[in-house]
Design a protein around this motif. Sequence first.
Motif, mmCIF file in Angstrom:
data_model
loop_
_atom_site.group_PDB
_atom_site.id
_atom_site.type_symbol
_atom_site.label_atom_id
_atom_site.label_comp_id
_atom_site.label_asym_id
_atom_site.label_seq_id
_atom_site.Cartn_x
_atom_site.Cartn_y
_atom_site.Cartn_z
ATOM 1 N N PHE A 90 0.848 -1.196 0.000
ATOM 2 C CA PHE A 90 0.000 0.000 0.000
ATOM 3 C C PHE A 90 0.888 1.252 0.000
ATOM 4 C CE2 PHE A 90 -2.430 -3.309 2.254
ATOM 5 C CZ PHE A 90 -3.562 -3.368 1.452
ATOM 6 N N PRO A 91 1.588 1.505 -1.098
ATOM 7 C CA PRO A 91 2.512 2.655 -1.131
ATOM 8 C C PRO A 91 1.807 3.995 -1.024
ATOM 9 C CG PRO A 91 2.246 1.720 -3.330
ATOM 10 C CD PRO A 91 1.564 0.774 -2.382
ATOM 11 N N GLU A 92 0.502 4.009 -1.333
ATOM 12 C CA GLU A 92 -0.228 5.268 -1.331
ATOM 13 C C GLU A 92 -0.289 5.887 0.057
ATOM 14 O OE1 GLU A 92 -2.000 8.381 -3.206
ATOM 15 O OE2 GLU A 92 -1.165 6.579 -4.139
ATOM 16 N N VAL A 93 -0.178 5.061 1.114
ATOM 17 C CA VAL A 93 -0.244 5.610 2.466
ATOM 18 C C VAL A 93 0.919 6.566 2.695
ATOM 19 C CG1 VAL A 93 -0.486 5.069 4.907
ATOM 20 C CG2 VAL A 93 -1.283 3.420 3.204
ATOM 21 N N ALA A 94 2.125 6.152 2.339
ATOM 22 C CA ALA A 94 3.281 7.035 2.482
ATOM 23 C C ALA A 94 3.213 8.193 1.490
ATOM 24 C CB ALA A 94 4.570 6.250 2.286
ATOM 25 N N ALA A 95 2.697 7.918 0.302
ATOM 26 C CA ALA A 95 2.612 8.970 -0.721
ATOM 27 C C ALA A 95 1.721 10.112 -0.259
ATOM 28 C CB ALA A 95 2.093 8.390 -2.034
ATOM 29 N N ARG A 96 0.671 9.793 0.528
ATOM 30 C CA ARG A 96 -0.226 10.832 1.010
ATOM 31 C C ARG A 96 0.500 11.793 1.955
ATOM 32 N NH1 ARG A 96 -3.527 12.125 -2.082
ATOM 33 N NH2 ARG A 96 -4.352 13.458 -0.448
ATOM 34 N N PRO A 121 9.579 9.323 -0.728
ATOM 35 C CA PRO A 121 8.723 8.749 0.317
ATOM 36 C C PRO A 121 9.475 8.043 1.433
ATOM 37 C CG PRO A 121 8.725 7.311 -1.603
ATOM 38 C CD PRO A 121 9.545 8.517 -1.969
ATOM 39 N N SER A 122 10.816 7.977 1.377
ATOM 40 C CA SER A 122 11.539 7.196 2.373
ATOM 41 C C SER A 122 11.327 7.732 3.778
ATOM 42 C CB SER A 122 13.032 7.160 2.033
ATOM 43 O OG SER A 122 13.567 8.476 1.991
ATOM 44 N N ALA A 123 11.280 9.057 3.936
ATOM 45 C CA ALA A 123 11.063 9.631 5.263
ATOM 46 C C ALA A 123 9.647 9.337 5.753
ATOM 47 C CB ALA A 123 11.312 11.134 5.240
ATOM 48 N N ALA A 142 -4.821 12.214 5.110
ATOM 49 C CA ALA A 142 -4.002 10.997 5.136
ATOM 50 C C ALA A 142 -4.368 10.081 6.297
ATOM 51 C CB ALA A 142 -2.526 11.375 5.229
ATOM 52 N N SER A 143 -4.983 10.633 7.337
ATOM 53 C CA SER A 143 -5.237 9.850 8.549
ATOM 54 C C SER A 143 -6.140 8.653 8.303
ATOM 55 C CB SER A 143 -5.846 10.744 9.634
ATOM 56 O OG SER A 143 -7.140 11.194 9.280
ATOM 57 N N TRP A 144 -6.998 8.702 7.275
ATOM 58 C CA TRP A 144 -7.893 7.568 7.001
ATOM 59 C C TRP A 144 -7.089 6.331 6.606
ATOM 60 C CZ3 TRP A 144 -12.757 8.220 8.453
ATOM 61 C CH2 TRP A 144 -13.248 9.522 8.560
ATOM 62 N N LEU A 145 -6.164 6.509 5.667
ATOM 63 C CA LEU A 145 -5.352 5.367 5.250
ATOM 64 C C LEU A 145 -4.403 4.922 6.355
ATOM 65 C CD1 LEU A 145 -4.418 6.133 1.520
ATOM 66 C CD2 LEU A 145 -6.157 4.583 2.405
ATOM 67 N N VAL A 146 -3.891 5.873 7.122
ATOM 68 C CA VAL A 146 -3.002 5.507 8.242
ATOM 69 C C VAL A 146 -3.769 4.657 9.247
ATOM 70 C CG1 VAL A 146 -1.653 6.403 10.178
ATOM 71 C CG2 VAL A 146 -1.525 7.529 7.938
ATOM 72 N N ALA A 147 -5.004 5.043 9.544
ATOM 73 C CA ALA A 147 -5.814 4.263 10.494
ATOM 74 C C ALA A 147 -6.047 2.851 9.980
ATOM 75 C CB ALA A 147 -7.153 4.963 10.738
ATOM 76 N N GLY A 148 -6.379 2.726 8.692
ATOM 77 C CA GLY A 148 -6.579 1.392 8.121
ATOM 78 C C GLY A 148 -5.314 0.572 8.150
ATOM 79 N N LEU A 149 -4.192 1.197 7.856
ATOM 80 C CA LEU A 149 -2.906 0.499 7.839
ATOM 81 C C LEU A 149 -2.561 -0.050 9.224
ATOM 82 C CD1 LEU A 149 -0.205 -0.018 6.139
ATOM 83 C CD2 LEU A 149 0.634 2.040 7.303
#
Length: 896
Positions: free
Chosen positions: A39-45, A52-54, A194-201
Motif C-alpha cells: 500500500f505505497p499510497e499511504v506514504a505517498a499521502r 517517500p523514504s522519510a 491521510a489519517s484515514w489510510l493511516v488508520a486502516g494500515l
Amino acid sequence: MLEFWGKTSTHFAETRKVHPLVWHALDVAAVVEHLLEIFPEVAARLCNGDDPSAARALLVRLALLHDVGKFAIGFQAKAPEFFPKCLGGLPNNLPLGDHTAIGLRLLLHDLAPQLAAFAPGLDEYARRPLLEAVCAHHGRPFTEAQFQRAQNLQPAEIGREAIEAARSLVALAPRLIEGPPFTAPLEDTDARRASWLVAGLINLADWIGSNEKIFHFEPAGDIEAYWRDIAQPRAREAIETAGLIRPAISQACGYRVLTGESRAPSPLQLFAETVDLLDGPNLFLIEDMTGAGKTEAALILAHRLMLAGKADGVFMALPTMATANAIYGRLGKIYRRLFAGNAEPSLALAHAARNLHEGFRESIVEVGAVGRAYGVGGDDCKTASATCAAWIADDRRKAFFADVGAGTIDQAFLAVLPSKFAALRQLGLSRRVLIVDEAHAYGAYESEELHGLLKFHALNGGSAVVLSATLPQRIKAALVNSFQGRGPLVKKFAWPSAYPAATQVAACGEPVFQRLEARADLPRKTPVARLPDEHAALDALVRATETGACCAYIRNTVDDVLRAAAALRAKGLDPLVFHARFAMGDRQKIEQAALDAFGWESSPESRAGRIMVASQVAEQSLDLDFDLMASDLAPIDLLIQRAGRLWRHNAEANPRRAHRPLPEARLLVISPEPADDADHDWFRRAFPKGAYVYENHALVWRSAKILFETGVIDSPAGVRALVESVYGVGALDETPEGLEGRRRMADGKTMADKSTAHLNLLNPLNGYSADAGAWDSDILTPTRLGQQRLTLRLARWDGANLTPWISPTDSDFIAQRRAWALSEVAIGRYRAVGRGPCDPRIERAAAEIEAPWREFGENAVILPLLEGKDGFAGVLTREHGATVQVAYDSVLGLRF
C-alpha cells in the motif's frame, strides 16, 4: 521496559503465556514495513510527491508506538499475574485502562519532545490526526470524552515508571528503524486526509501482528536481535498467510486475452484497449447499450490501470445481490487472466447472503474459520487476533483485500459511513479499481453515498469505472465533481449529446469525451404502444403466447405480480412468477428456471409460449431474452432498461434466435393517457400500489408523454434524447398543474434524502475522528434509505420441532445456519412487525432458536408455517396488535 506485557494467551490450561509489549510493538512495526510495499499510497499521502523514504520511516516508527498506552497501570492490571514489578504493588482502586486514549495522551504530551526529534515536520495541528489514527486502531476512533478522561489522568495514575518505559520505547524508534527524519512540513489538512489510510494500515497491521500461530510468544531478550531475526522475517510470513502478497499481473492485455474469444472487440472494448491513461487516478464513465460488453470493457480498463501501477486488483460493485451473484459467476471464468500464468489470485464475493451462492469458494482463510469465528469480536475488548479472524473470515469485508472482489455496492458504501472498520475498507479499496455497474439504479440517498465513495477513492489514489445504459448529464457532472473533490454543483461541464460515449477524468482538469460507435449487431428500434389497463395487457400476452412467442409482464409491485399471475392462470397459462418475496433458496431455483426458459442457452422449444410475470428484480439481474413484453408505466430510464430484455440475443451471435415467432420486438406499456390536464390522482388511479413505488408522478407523467409521442425506443440514436427529455434541466417545467403537488413532495423527499446522506457520510477533511457521528457496527449502519424491513425466516412445524423451510444438507453448524439463511424473506414493516400469536410449544421452540441470533445482533424473526388443506400458512402481528394471515409456497412466494 521489558517487564511490561503486551499479549497474554489462555490457550493452555495449566499455564498462561505472555508476549512482552515491546515484542508486540516490534511485530506490528515490522508488519507495517512490509505492508507499505503493498500500500505505497499511504506514504505517498504524507510526502506530497517528494521522496517517500522519510514518510515510510515515520509510519513504521509510529506503528511501533501504536500500543504505547498499554504501559499504563490500568492496562497492566488486567493480567495481575504479569503486573510489572517496577510498578510496585497492584493498586486497590484500578485507574483507567483505556490504552488507546491513554496512548494518544502520552504521544501528544508526555512523549511529544521525543517525537519531534524524528518528526520535526509535524506541527501540533498535523500531529493530532495522525496520532489518533495510530492509537485508535480498533476499527473506529475513540470519542472526545474518552480522550478527555485520559487527559485528566495524573502521571501517578498512569504510572511514572510506565511513562519512563514508554519513553524508552520511543527512543527505540529512530535507533532500530532506518530512514531519515520526517522534515517535510505537513499541512494539517493533508494530515487529516491521510489519517484515514493511516488508520486502516495500523488496524490491519495490529491484526496481522497478533497472529499467535506466527508471532509465537517469546521471553524477553535482546531487542535488536528480536527486531532483526524474529519480527521482520515473521512479518512477511504473516502477510503471506493473510493472502495479501500481490500476484504478478499478466502482461498480455485486451479483449481476446481476457475472454479467450477470437471475434473482434466491440467499439467500446476497442476504446478500453487503446485509450491513453491520464496521470494519477482515472475515472471512466461508460454509457452504452445493454449487451455492448460494458463489463469486459471495464475489466480491460482495470487490467491496464493495474499494469500502469495504479492498482493491484478489482472490486466490482453491483446494485443487488442477484446482480452481484451473476457477475461473480462471470468473473470466475476470466479473473485469472488478469494475472500471470503461475499466479494464484483470490476471488471473493461480498454481500449479506454471499455464503448462499453455490459457486462461492473461500479465497483467503479456510472454510471452517467462518463457523468458528461467527460469534467472535465486534467489541474493542476482544483480542486483536480474534477480531482479525472474525473480520477476515467474513467475506463481505475480505473482498476488499482479495485480488478480485464482487459484491453489492452497500459493502463499498460502508467505507464512507461511520461504521466500524470504515478505514480498513478504504485501505483495501485504495489499491483496487472500483467498478460500479448499473449506476442509474440508485436513489437520492444512495447516489450521494456514491459521490462520497468516489471522493474518498480518488483522494486515496484509487481509479474507478462507472457503467450505465445511460446517465443524465447532471448526474455525470455530479460524479465528475465528486471524483475531483468538488461539491456536486460547483462546476458544470459542456456535455456532448453523443451516445454511446465514454468520459475520462483525472483528479483535476477537464473531462475528456469520446463518442463511441454502437456494436454493429445491437442498434434496434423497439416500437412502443400504450395499453389502457392490465386487462388489455393480459389479452395481448395471451395472443402472443398462442403464436409461440415467449413473453414477460413486468409489474411495479409484488401484489400486482401475484394478481396478474392468477389472471393468466385463469386463462389457461402457467406463468413463471419471479419477485423479491421468495425465500432465498426458492428464489435461486426460480432464477435458474428463468435462465433455462429465457436465457442464452434456452432453445426454441423451451421458450415457445412461455411467460414470466415479474417485479423489478427482472430489470437487471438476469440475462433474459423475450419476444414481447408488457410493462407497467415507470420512469423512462427503467422502461429503456426493461426494453433491453426484448430480442436481447441476436441471431448472429446466437443461432437459436434465427427464427422468431413475431415479426418485431414490441414493448406494451400499461399507462393512463398522459393528458395535459392530468390531476393529482392520475397515476394512483391506474396503479394504486405502484403509486407508492415511484412517488414523483410528474416524472412518470413526463416519461409517458415523451415515450408515447416518440412511439419508439431507438437505441442508440434516440436514447440520449429520451432520457434528457425527462431528466434534463427544466424537463419537468411543463408538468400539469394537477401534478405539481406530487412533484414538490417528491422533490422535498429527494432533498431530505440527500441531506440525510450528507449528515451520515464521512468527510475526508475531518480526518479519522468521531466527529462524523455515531460510529456503529457495519451490520447496523444503514447504507440505503427506504421503508424499514422485517426479516422473516420461514420454518415448518411438524408437531414437535421447527425446521428451516429449506432443508439443511447436513446437521453441522454451517449447514444449519445456511439452511436458515436460505429460508429467509424480507417484508416491509408496514405489513407486519413480528410473529403472530401461536401455540406455546411453537413459541418456545422459536424463541430458543432465535436466542443465539439475538446474541450476535441478528433481528430475524421465525415465521412458523403449519400445513393445512390449502398449503402452508402462518400468522404475523401488525402494529397496534392486529394480526394478518399469510400463506407461502415455492411457486408464488409469500402472500398476504
